[in-house]
Scaffold this active site. Structure first.
Site, PDB file in Angstrom:
ATOM      1  N   CYS A 160      15.102 -14.541 -43.903  1.00  0.00           N
ATOM      2  CA  CYS A 160      13.903 -15.214 -44.411  1.00  0.00           C
ATOM      3  C   CYS A 160      12.651 -14.200 -43.398  1.00  0.00           C
ATOM      4  O   CYS A 160      13.192 -13.780 -42.306  1.00  0.00           O
ATOM      5  CB  CYS A 160      13.888 -16.590 -43.765  1.00  0.00           C
ATOM      6  SG  CYS A 160      12.116 -17.079 -43.608  1.00  0.00           S
ATOM      7  N   TYR A 207       2.424 -37.030 -38.074  1.00  0.00           N
ATOM      8  CA  TYR A 207       2.756 -38.280 -38.817  1.00  0.00           C
ATOM      9  C   TYR A 207       2.445 -39.563 -38.004  1.00  0.00           C
ATOM     10  O   TYR A 207       2.165 -39.474 -36.889  1.00  0.00           O
ATOM     11  CB  TYR A 207       4.267 -38.158 -39.587  1.00  0.00           C
ATOM     12  CG  TYR A 207       4.185 -37.026 -40.681  1.00  0.00           C
ATOM     13  CD1 TYR A 207       3.554 -37.141 -41.628  1.00  0.00           C
ATOM     14  CD2 TYR A 207       5.004 -35.842 -40.182  1.00  0.00           C
ATOM     15  CE1 TYR A 207       3.492 -36.185 -42.500  1.00  0.00           C
ATOM     16  CE2 TYR A 207       5.036 -34.999 -41.314  1.00  0.00           C
ATOM     17  CZ  TYR A 207       4.295 -35.269 -42.367  1.00  0.00           C
ATOM     18  OH  TYR A 207       4.503 -34.256 -43.556  1.00  0.00           O
ATOM     19  N   ARG A 221      12.409 -36.339 -33.257  1.00  0.00           N
ATOM     20  CA  ARG A 221      11.657 -34.936 -33.385  1.00  0.00           C
ATOM     21  C   ARG A 221      10.242 -34.980 -32.912  1.00  0.00           C
ATOM     22  O   ARG A 221       9.724 -36.074 -33.215  1.00  0.00           O
ATOM     23  CB  ARG A 221      11.605 -34.469 -34.959  1.00  0.00           C
ATOM     24  CG  ARG A 221      10.887 -33.291 -35.165  1.00  0.00           C
ATOM     25  CD  ARG A 221      11.571 -32.583 -36.375  1.00  0.00           C
ATOM     26  NE  ARG A 221      11.938 -31.272 -35.970  1.00  0.00           N
ATOM     27  CZ  ARG A 221      11.685 -30.104 -36.708  1.00  0.00           C
ATOM     28  NH1 ARG A 221      11.189 -30.067 -37.730  1.00  0.00           N
ATOM     29  NH2 ARG A 221      12.410 -28.975 -36.516  1.00  0.00           N
ATOM     30  N   GLU A 271      14.250   6.466 -58.395  1.00  0.00           N
ATOM     31  CA  GLU A 271      13.109   6.367 -57.556  1.00  0.00           C
ATOM     32  C   GLU A 271      12.043   7.624 -57.106  1.00  0.00           C
ATOM     33  O   GLU A 271      12.907   8.630 -56.793  1.00  0.00           O
ATOM     34  CB  GLU A 271      13.298   5.507 -56.150  1.00  0.00           C
ATOM     35  CG  GLU A 271      12.326   5.585 -55.330  1.00  0.00           C
ATOM     36  CD  GLU A 271      11.326   4.875 -55.456  1.00  0.00           C
ATOM     37  OE1 GLU A 271      11.203   3.667 -56.194  1.00  0.00           O
ATOM     38  OE2 GLU A 271       9.909   5.441 -55.534  1.00  0.00           O
ATOM     39  N   CYS A 303       7.150 -15.333 -44.701  1.00  0.00           N
ATOM     40  CA  CYS A 303       6.109 -14.931 -45.550  1.00  0.00           C
ATOM     41  C   CYS A 303       5.647 -16.227 -45.891  1.00  0.00           C
ATOM     42  O   CYS A 303       4.289 -16.356 -46.513  1.00  0.00           O
ATOM     43  CB  CYS A 303       6.513 -14.110 -46.906  1.00  0.00           C
ATOM     44  SG  CYS A 303       7.622 -15.171 -47.969  1.00  0.00           S
ATOM     45  N   GLY A 314      15.511 -23.386 -40.226  1.00  0.00           N
ATOM     46  CA  GLY A 314      14.987 -24.213 -41.727  1.00  0.00           C
ATOM     47  C   GLY A 314      15.091 -22.764 -42.704  1.00  0.00           C
ATOM     48  O   GLY A 314      15.665 -22.821 -43.457  1.00  0.00           O
ATOM     49  N   GLN A 343      15.962 -37.395 -41.764  1.00  0.00           N
ATOM     50  CA  GLN A 343      14.942 -37.889 -41.094  1.00  0.00           C
ATOM     51  C   GLN A 343      13.966 -38.679 -41.455  1.00  0.00           C
ATOM     52  O   GLN A 343      13.311 -38.819 -42.666  1.00  0.00           O
ATOM     53  CB  GLN A 343      13.844 -36.513 -41.014  1.00  0.00           C
ATOM     54  CG  GLN A 343      12.706 -36.626 -40.072  1.00  0.00           C
ATOM     55  CD  GLN A 343      12.135 -35.198 -40.075  1.00  0.00           C
ATOM     56  OE1 GLN A 343      11.507 -34.744 -41.048  1.00  0.00           O
ATOM     57  NE2 GLN A 343      11.808 -34.715 -39.118  1.00  0.00           N
TER      58      GLN A 343
HETATM   59  C1  LIG Z   1       8.547 -26.271 -46.970  1.00  0.00           C
HETATM   60  C2  LIG Z   1       8.928 -26.797 -45.529  1.00  0.00           C
HETATM   61  C3  LIG Z   1       8.908 -27.980 -45.406  1.00  0.00           C
HETATM   62  C4  LIG Z   1       9.186 -28.709 -44.179  1.00  0.00           C
HETATM   63  N1  LIG Z   1       9.238 -29.985 -44.175  1.00  0.00           N
HETATM   64  C5  LIG Z   1       9.442 -30.579 -42.647  1.00  0.00           C
HETATM   65  C6  LIG Z   1       9.944 -31.778 -42.909  1.00  0.00           C
HETATM   66  O1  LIG Z   1      10.151 -32.785 -43.917  1.00  0.00           O
HETATM   67  N2  LIG Z   1      10.261 -32.639 -41.638  1.00  0.00           N
HETATM   68  C7  LIG Z   1       9.914 -31.722 -40.404  1.00  0.00           C
HETATM   69  O2  LIG Z   1      10.096 -32.346 -39.457  1.00  0.00           O
HETATM   70  N3  LIG Z   1       9.773 -30.418 -40.515  1.00  0.00           N
HETATM   71  C8  LIG Z   1       9.490 -29.931 -41.859  1.00  0.00           C
HETATM   72  N4  LIG Z   1       9.281 -28.349 -41.772  1.00  0.00           N
HETATM   73  C9  LIG Z   1       9.361 -27.887 -40.520  1.00  0.00           C
HETATM   74  C10 LIG Z   1      11.070 -27.103 -40.448  1.00  0.00           C
HETATM   75  O3  LIG Z   1      11.707 -28.354 -40.002  1.00  0.00           O
HETATM   76  C11 LIG Z   1      11.160 -26.228 -39.233  1.00  0.00           C
HETATM   77  O4  LIG Z   1      11.048 -26.766 -38.109  1.00  0.00           O
HETATM   78  C12 LIG Z   1      10.208 -24.908 -39.248  1.00  0.00           C
HETATM   79  O5  LIG Z   1      10.275 -24.491 -40.774  1.00  0.00           O
HETATM   80  C13 LIG Z   1      10.534 -23.809 -38.344  1.00  0.00           C
HETATM   81  O6  LIG Z   1      11.902 -23.559 -38.519  1.00  0.00           O
HETATM   82  P1  LIG Z   1      12.046 -22.063 -39.280  1.00  0.00           P
HETATM   83  O7  LIG Z   1      11.455 -20.983 -38.635  1.00  0.00           O
HETATM   84  O8  LIG Z   1      13.793 -22.027 -39.151  1.00  0.00           O
HETATM   85  O9  LIG Z   1      11.894 -22.394 -40.841  1.00  0.00           O
HETATM   86  C14 LIG Z   1       9.246 -27.851 -43.074  1.00  0.00           C
HETATM   87  C15 LIG Z   1       9.228 -26.622 -43.450  1.00  0.00           C
HETATM   88  C16 LIG Z   1       8.998 -25.956 -44.158  1.00  0.00           C
HETATM   89  C17 LIG Z   1       9.209 -24.286 -44.625  1.00  0.00           C
HETATM   90  S1  SF4 Z   2       9.454 -17.993 -49.016  1.00  0.00           S
HETATM   91 FE1  SF4 Z   2       9.371 -16.597 -47.336  1.00  0.00          FE
HETATM   92  S2  SF4 Z   2       9.117 -17.938 -45.718  1.00  0.00           S
HETATM   93 FE2  SF4 Z   2       9.934 -19.391 -47.425  1.00  0.00          FE
HETATM   94  S3  SF4 Z   2      12.066 -19.086 -47.005  1.00  0.00           S
HETATM   95 FE3  SF4 Z   2      11.456 -17.485 -48.446  1.00  0.00          FE
HETATM   96  S4  SF4 Z   2      11.436 -15.808 -47.254  1.00  0.00           S
HETATM   97 FE4  SF4 Z   2      11.467 -17.309 -45.932  1.00  0.00          FE
END
Ligand SMILES: Cc1cc2nc3c(=O)[nH]c(=O)nc-3n(C[C@H](O)[C@H](O)[C@H](O)COP(=O)(O)O)c2cc1C
Ligand code: SF4
Length: 667
Positions: free
Chosen positions: A343, A175, A223, A413, A346, A319, A105
């Site tokens: 996941c 961005y 994106r 437990e 959280c 993600g 990206q």
């Molecule tokens: C720690 C973190 C960093 C992220 N960095 C980016 C990034 O560099 N570019 C981007 O387009 N989205 C970024 N995202 C968003 C993810 O690409 C993704 O769209 C979002 O976490 C939702 O998907 P998920 O529920 O499967 O995590 C980031 C998300 C997280 C959690």
């Molecule tokens: S810290 Fe929490 S939200 Fe992030 S990847 Fe792990 S379980 Fe998912």
């Protein structure tokens, strides 16, 4: 080999690229890079583990096309010089060896850069900040835009040279390109502002430069913040309109959502259902007939397969699901879905560490993002009996790990069930996902023949001794903190009083009416636990007041949870009393005090959520009885100090393994 979820694991050709399946790892900034923006060894191992886990296409996190002004994050990757190509090639080579395709990206942060990091005023479409209260940027001239568009092209060329199969242009998430597309950040009056066509013009220039640079075979993904979910921002319909000017050279639409101020819909809050925003992918696909990526809290493979089967999207973006379990794809495809460590959204280890925390990515439930389960190769070399006291998430992780390397493990437990506080908290409807983690740990424990779990046990040091342990792990968790405040112990949970603890709240969840209009709820404590109560009562119509001693509510929350919490408090007009102390507790009122004076707050429901404190009733006896023997003892997790899931699980994995290794039980 037999496939589950046939739609999800069918290959798809896009331009010159055939993706082996539909699982796409979403780009996620990791802060694994060196300070010079170079890929680290950790980085390569991290991505390779997700490739080995069967991911079809990995989109590497946003990489900077123009340094320093376009850079974002603490240690962002860079691609603004040829010298970055060799390491990037090492990465693509490592992942290709697992059959995974690689995209990257490319990005310019624009006004989302920070002057303190880049050493100059950030640039943008106009002088509007990229988030409320953000820095005022400098509008870019047309010549500068032409030059930056070329930087994207040069970056794309380098990426293809480094072995990437696809280029993703980041046009969302506040961005630089998004700063042009969104009317919330673009008030230009020239050819780059105003109409949809004008706002799309810079993005179009970038796409054209990238296409020129990569040639006809390499697919381009765009994106998007498909629906910005911000007042005055682009709606889904607005996006469909501006895409008419961008569509022709784009091969895949990566239909993300939201802007900085609505990040809870971009890095989805816990309560949002799996795939809740796939309607955006569907709408874009329907209009332009091109492949789209749907994402957002997708953890359940059946939901992912259904999205593809319905034709709403062609790819499923995962993600955080892949942070938490690098083998998500292989487990879904060939294995038992209950083996997936889902996941729990959280956001503590990932968003909390990375965004605003200046720390590398970690995960609350996956204690090793880099080496995965390599520890399973370690084996016991002499018999080792381990007793774990407490079956919360820390104790369960410790017990499973010790059993997985071959120790004979007994987990004791006191309660009649295992999983600890996570099981309790997951009873709150908005926190349902939290229950996935103890469920996974329980399933993992059940598969281990050398791990015996005993519940409903009155654990004593004498009982522990009967197991002749070589290692005792105390993981007895935490209990609500109740400071010596006048009237608190007399009224908390007592007959005739409406003062409750978080546990009372959880145990009464079924008895609260859906409509709480006309009722008053006062919550003392504006941390994560108090906010869980607020998020339950406010949407049901109760008049909610939060009392917090600190100057701000939700101080320890990550960016996404904090944004969600602010939205909820604003929407339901929650009264916020900060720098306010609880002085006296009465059956139907709290007396509180702040700079404005003393106030008595009446309520129908009063909650005291002042956090948790360590609960270690056996630790003294364990130290006394085993301290001077050959038995090693450890106290881990909340029973040391009440913290978060991530701390206990990390100790359950690493402290236990390191101790077993140090004592020569495993090599
Ligand atoms: C720690 C973190 C960093 C992220 N960095 C980016 C990034 O560099 N570019 C981007 O387009 N989205 C970024 N995202 C968003 C993810 O690409 C993704 O769209 C979002 O976490 C939702 O998907 P998920 O529920 O499967 O995590 C980031 C998300 C997280 C959690
Ligand atoms: S810290 Fe929490 S939200 Fe992030 S990847 Fe792990 S379980 Fe998912």
């Amino acid at each position: 080999m037999k496939n589950n979820f046939n739609h999800l694991f069918a290959p798809l050709r896009v331009r010159g690229m055939t993706v082996p399946n539909r699982v796409v790892m979403m780009p996620m900034g990791s802060d694994f890079a060196g300070h010079d923006g170079e890929l680290s060894d950790e980085h390569i191992k991290y991505y390779e583990l997700r490739a080995r886990g069967g991911t079809g296409l990995i989109l590497v996190e946003n990489i900077c096309v123009k340094y320093p002004e376009g850079s974002n994050g603490t240690t962002q990757l860079r691609i603004d010089k040829d010298s970055y190509i060799p390491r990037l090639f090492t990465l693509t080579e490592a992942c290709h060896r697992h059959g995974t395709l690689m995209g990257i990206q490319i990005n310019h942060a624009g006004a989302s850069a920070m002057s303190s990091r880049i050493g100059m005023q950030p640039v943008s479409a106009s002088s509007l900040p990229s988030k409320p209260g953000g820095e005022k940027p400098r509008p870019l001239s047309k010549d500068e835009l032409i030059s930056i568009a070329k930087d994207y092209g040069t970056a794309a060329k380098r990426a293809v040279n480094a072995g990437f199969d696809l280029i993703e242009i980041h046009s969302g998430h506040s961005y630089l390109i998004s700063q042009f597309l969104s009317p919330t950040m673009n008030d230009r009056t020239d050819e780059f502002g105003g109409s949809a066509e004008n706002r799309a013009r810079f993005c179009r220039m970038v796409i054209d430069e990238v296409r020129k640079a990569v040639g006809p075979q390499v697919p381009i993904s765009l994106r998007l913040s498909t629906d910005e979910l911000v007042e005055g921002g682009n709606s889904l319909d607005d996006c469909l309109e501006y895409l008419e000017y961008l569509n022709d050279e784009v091969d895949i639409f990566d239909t993300s959502a939201a802007l900085n101020q609505t990040i809870q819909y971009q890095i989805d809050a816990c309560y949002l259902e799996d795939g809740w925003r796939s309607y955006m992918a569907k709408a874009v696909k329907e209009k332009f007939g091109k492949p789209t990526i749907a994402m957002g809290n997708i953890r359940n493979p059946q939901v992912a397969d259904d999205i593809i089967a319905r034709g709403d999207a062609d790819f499923i973006g995962i993600g955080r699901g892949l942070i938490a379990d690098p083998d998500w794809a292989n487990k879904a495809r060939y294995g038992d879905v209950s083996d997936i460590r889902k996941c729990i959204s959280c956001n503590t280890g990932c968003v909390g560490n990375r965004i605003g925390g200046n720390k590398p990515l970690r995960c609350a439930i996956n204690p090793d993002l880099i080496n995965g389960e390599a520890y399973k190769k370690l084996r016991v070399v002499k018999p080792c009996s381990v007793v774990v006291v407490g079956g919360g998430t820390a104790g369960l992780e410790a017990a499973c790990v010790a059993a997985e390397v071959g120790c004979t493990v007994t987990l004791l437990e006191k309660k009649t069930y295992i999983g600890g506080l996570s099981v309790e908290i997951s009873k709150i409807p908005a926190k349902k996902r939290l229950g996935d983690f103890p469920a996974y740990l329980k399933h993992r424990a059940e598969k281990l023949d050398n791990l015996t779990v005993k519940t409903g046990v009155n654990v004593t040091s004498v009982l522990i001794k009967t197991y002749k342990p070589d290692l005792v792990v105390n993981a007895t968790g935490s209990v609500p903190l109740l400071p010596p405040i006048e009237g608190l112990s007399d009224n908390l949970g007592k007959e005739g009083s409406a003062v409750y603890s978080i546990m009372d709240f959880i145990n009464s969840l079924d008895s609260y009416p859906d409509d709480l209009s006309g009722k008053k709820a006062v919550i003392v404590g504006g941390g994560a636990v108090g906010l869980d109560v607020m998020e339950f009562f406010a949407p049901r119509g109760a008049e909610v007041t939060i009392v917090e001693m600190l100057p701000m509510i939700g101080r320890d929350l990550d960016a996404s949870s904090s944004s969600g919490m602010k939205e909820c408090m604003a929407k339901y007009k929650v009264r916020q009393l900060t720098k306010t102390a609880l002085c006296t507790v009465k059956p139907h009122s709290f007396v509180v005090k702040n700079d404005a004076g003393t106030e008595e707050l009446d309520f129908d429901y009063g909650f005291v959520c002042l956090g948790m404190k360590a609960y270690a009733p056996l630790w003294d006896a364990i130290q006394k009885d085993f301290g001077d023997t050959d038995t090693e003892i450890l106290n881990i997790g909340d029973s040391v100090r009440a913290r978060r899931i991530i701390d206990g699980v990390d100790a359950g994995r690493h402290l236990v393994l390191n101790t077993l290794e140090r004592l020569g039980y495993i090599i």
